[in-house]
Design an enzyme around this catalytic site. Structure first.
Site, PDB file in Angstrom:
ATOM      1  N   HIS A 192       0.827  -1.200   0.000  1.00  0.00           N
ATOM      2  CA  HIS A 192       0.000   0.000   0.000  1.00  0.00           C
ATOM      3  C   HIS A 192       0.861   1.249   0.000  1.00  0.00           C
ATOM      4  O   HIS A 192       1.993   1.231   0.459  1.00  0.00           O
ATOM      5  CB  HIS A 192      -1.013   0.033   1.154  1.00  0.00           C
ATOM      6  CG  HIS A 192      -0.475   0.074   2.554  1.00  0.00           C
ATOM      7  ND1 HIS A 192       0.322  -0.894   3.101  1.00  0.00           N
ATOM      8  CD2 HIS A 192      -0.659   0.981   3.557  1.00  0.00           C
ATOM      9  CE1 HIS A 192       0.593  -0.605   4.375  1.00  0.00           C
ATOM     10  NE2 HIS A 192       0.016   0.543   4.672  1.00  0.00           N
ATOM     11  N   GLU A 239       6.016  -1.882   5.550  1.00  0.00           N
ATOM     12  CA  GLU A 239       5.613  -2.483   6.833  1.00  0.00           C
ATOM     13  C   GLU A 239       5.716  -4.008   6.810  1.00  0.00           C
ATOM     14  O   GLU A 239       5.669  -4.648   7.861  1.00  0.00           O
ATOM     15  CB  GLU A 239       4.170  -2.083   7.176  1.00  0.00           C
ATOM     16  CG  GLU A 239       4.022  -0.607   7.513  1.00  0.00           C
ATOM     17  CD  GLU A 239       2.572  -0.191   7.745  1.00  0.00           C
ATOM     18  OE1 GLU A 239       2.350   0.899   8.279  1.00  0.00           O
ATOM     19  OE2 GLU A 239       1.653  -0.961   7.377  1.00  0.00           O
TER      20      GLU A 239
HETATM   21  C1  DHB Z   1      -3.883   2.710   6.056  1.00  0.00           C
HETATM   22  C2  DHB Z   1      -2.953   1.671   6.161  1.00  0.00           C
HETATM   23  C3  DHB Z   1      -1.977   1.683   7.167  1.00  0.00           C
HETATM   24  O1  DHB Z   1      -1.032   0.721   7.327  1.00  0.00           O
HETATM   25  C4  DHB Z   1      -1.962   2.724   8.088  1.00  0.00           C
HETATM   26  O2  DHB Z   1      -1.045   2.672   9.085  1.00  0.00           O
HETATM   27  C5  DHB Z   1      -2.867   3.773   7.986  1.00  0.00           C
HETATM   28  C6  DHB Z   1      -3.823   3.767   6.973  1.00  0.00           C
HETATM   29  C7  DHB Z   1      -4.951   2.696   5.021  1.00  0.00           C
HETATM   30  O3  DHB Z   1      -4.942   1.859   4.098  1.00  0.00           O
HETATM   31  O4  DHB Z   1      -5.874   3.530   5.097  1.00  0.00           O
HETATM   32 FE    FE Z   2       0.475   1.298   8.910  1.00  0.00          FE
END
Ligand code: DHB
Ligand code: FE
Length: 279
Positions: A192, A239
């Protein structure tokens, strides 16, 4: 002797806290995500661990950019959750296991890992939401040892270093004279990216190969440097280092008991694995 009975790796996303608060577990958007946890909860009910070593990354709640340890281990009697500004309800505090925490700190520093020890520590969504997914009543039948890895401010520790940290955690738990059954819970990823030109970036082939590698070839991801990991998994996808550290703690051979992968939850490719050491 304490022993690690399993490793659980999962994504964490603040929106999960909102979904829990609104009771949306059976909502079509959320169901493929929440349903993934049923077999893991079943396994926890059967194996009844005493302690969870939670490997996670703080996002600015306990550590901010002015003070950013690469590796930090909690050694507090308890760990509180606090408002992170996401509007998600706070969860009850977690009981620590200070004696095991200090043993881990001594062993890891003894193995030349330069860590920060924290006798006071607030834990954010990366810690609280995976715990709430594993124990939805939030009565926490376990005590915890938080291990925090920096993924928010460059320079990040390498994949190889995180794997090695996990291996050292495995040795430290094995050398603890207590008879605790320990689970290692790694939270973050999978692919992500929350910001920049590639916001919304997800890489399913990479995620699936990474999940496979944790079973068949756990050092596979250590071939990538931080820049390459960001290219493959996104800026926040790094992460996955938490998954790698968790895997390192489990020894050479593991059995995969369960896996779930679902795109997307919020901006994230959500993954879940339950691994048992077979040493
Ligand atoms: C999102 C993902 C994360 O790992 C995070 O820490 C905060 C937001 C998300 O996809 O919205
Ligand atoms: Fe996160």
């Amino acid at each position: 002797m304490a022993r690690i009975i399993g490793g659980i790796t999962t994504s964490h996303v603040p929106a999960i806290g909102g979904a829990i608060a609104k009771g949306l577990q059976q909502d079509p958007y959320w169901r493929p995500f929440f349903d993934g946890f049923t077999p893991v909860r079943q396994w926890l009910a059967e194996t009844r661990p005493d302690t969870v070593v939670v490997v996670y990354n703080d996002h600015g709640l306990n550590f901010f950019l002015d003070q950013m340890p690469t590796f930090a281990v909690g050694a507090a009697p308890s760990y509180r959750n606090a408002d992170e500004g996401w509007g998600i309800p706070q969860v009850p505090a977690f009981s620590g296991h200070s004696a095991l925490s200090w043993h881990l700190i001594e062993q890891l520093v003894g193995e030349d890992f330069d860590l920060t020890s924290c006798q006071d520590m607030a834990v954010d969504h990366a810690f609280t939401l995976p715990m709430a997914l594993l124990w939805p009543d939030q009565k926490w039948p376990v005590n915890v040892v938080p291990v925090c890895i920096n993924t928010v401010q460059a320079p990040l520790p390498s994949a190889a270093r995180c794997y090695a940290l996990g291996q050292a955690i495995g040795r430290a738990v094995a050398s603890w004279p207590g008879d605790e059954k320990v689970v290692v819970l790694g939270t973050g990823g999978l692919s992500h990216q929350l910001d920049g030109e590639r916001a919304g970036f997800i890489n399913k082939p990479f995620d699936l190969q990474f999940m496979d590698s944790l079973v068949t070839n756990p050092r596979w991801a250590t071939q990538f440097n931080t820049r390459q990991l960001v290219e493959q998994a996104g800026t926040q996808g790094v992460e996955l280092l938490m998954w790698l550290a968790t895997r390192g703690a489990l020894g050479e051979q593991v059995a995969e008991l369960h896996r779930n992968y679902h795109i997307p939850i919020s901006n994230t490719a959500s993954g879940l694995m339950l691994l048992e050491p077979r040493g």
